[in-house]
Write an enzyme that holds these catalytic residues in place. Structure first.
Site, PDB file in Angstrom:
ATOM      1  N   CYS A 197      25.186  15.107  84.833  1.00  0.00           N
ATOM      2  CA  CYS A 197      25.374  15.708  85.980  1.00  0.00           C
ATOM      3  C   CYS A 197      26.688  14.927  86.867  1.00  0.00           C
ATOM      4  CB  CYS A 197      24.207  15.708  87.050  1.00  0.00           C
ATOM      5  SG  CYS A 197      22.865  16.457  86.286  1.00  0.00           S
TER       6      CYS A 197
HETATM    7  C1  BEZ Z   1      21.900  14.308  82.733  1.00  0.00           C
HETATM    8  O1  BEZ Z   1      22.570  14.702  83.757  1.00  0.00           O
HETATM    9  O2  BEZ Z   1      22.439  13.426  82.092  1.00  0.00           O
HETATM   10  C2  BEZ Z   1      20.505  14.494  82.309  1.00  0.00           C
HETATM   11  C3  BEZ Z   1      19.617  15.183  83.121  1.00  0.00           C
HETATM   12  C4  BEZ Z   1      18.459  15.389  82.902  1.00  0.00           C
HETATM   13  C5  BEZ Z   1      17.914  15.329  81.700  1.00  0.00           C
HETATM   14  C6  BEZ Z   1      18.980  14.861  80.531  1.00  0.00           C
HETATM   15  C7  BEZ Z   1      20.201  14.374  81.144  1.00  0.00           C
END
Ligand code: BEZ
Length: 211
Positions: A45
């Protein structure tokens, strides 16, 4: 609730990192992207929001406003934005919607219970100036989105909203497009004065009409 192409994008009020917004008022007459993030302070994200900040001019050129959402609090978002700006060398200037009660996430069907019953998946809604859903794409939390594809979809949607054409596989801005099946052969010269080529009666190409 699952939103389909052609449905009206639901309106809502929310706290965001850019202040309180009423979604429709904020969109005004623009195109819009509303996209969800599973959680604040997560790696994928963080890169996606940084990428969006770097593409500010590309979205503006397309008269498209972008709003992100995650089901975290405004305070959490505000702290996270500092990290995004630091680690991605950017300035996040678009709203990140705080949705701790999952009101907006549920309105837009961004929580897919069989993936997670508490976090959103990576939904992207493309919203037209008429507030209708024009397209959507969905990725799991583990797959970061392709922002070239997001811009490409906007280009296709905006082109096909104005001309009776469709965009073929892997089309990108400037490539030939296909003439809509509803157009009769005799109508082609007046509608597509740049020329056309017929491969099959149902497969007719023309240069991109708005270039
Ligand atoms: C991420 O944004 O890296 C992420 C968020 C939730 C689960 C897995 C990855």
């Amino acid at each position: 609730m699952s939103l389909k192409i052609g449905d009206t994008a639901p309106d809502f009020k929310a706290q965001t990192t850019e202040g309180k917004i009423n979604f429709y008022d904020w969109l005004a007459g623009s195109w819009g992207i509303l996209y969800s993030h599973p959680a604040d302070y997560t790696p994928v994200c963080t890169t996606e929001l940084g990428r969006t900040a770097h593409l500010k001019e590309e979205f503006a050129r397309r008269n498209t406003k972008v709003a992100a959402l995650s089901v975290d609090s405004l305070e959490s978002h505000q702290g996270w934005v500092k990290d995004i700006n630091e680690t991605q060398s950017c300035t996040v200037e678009f709203p990140i919607i705080a949705d701790p009660d999952k009101k907006v996430a549920n309105l837009y069907g961004m929580i897919h219970e069989n993936a997670s019953d508490s976090l959103t998946v990576r939904s992207v809604y493309f919203i037209g100036p008429d507030k209708k859903i024009k397209a959507s794409i969905t990725y799991p939390a583990s797959t970061g989105r392709n922002f070239h594809e997001i811009l490409r979809v906007i280009d296709s949607l905006q082109l096909t909203a104005n001309f009776k054409v469709a965009t073929p596989a892997d089309w990108k801005e400037g490539d030939e497009v296909v003439i809509a099946p509803a157009i009769k052969n005799e109508e082609i010269p007046s509608q597509f004065p740049k020329g056309h080529r017929v491969v099959k009666p149902y497969l007719r190409y023309t240069p991109q009409p708005n270039r």
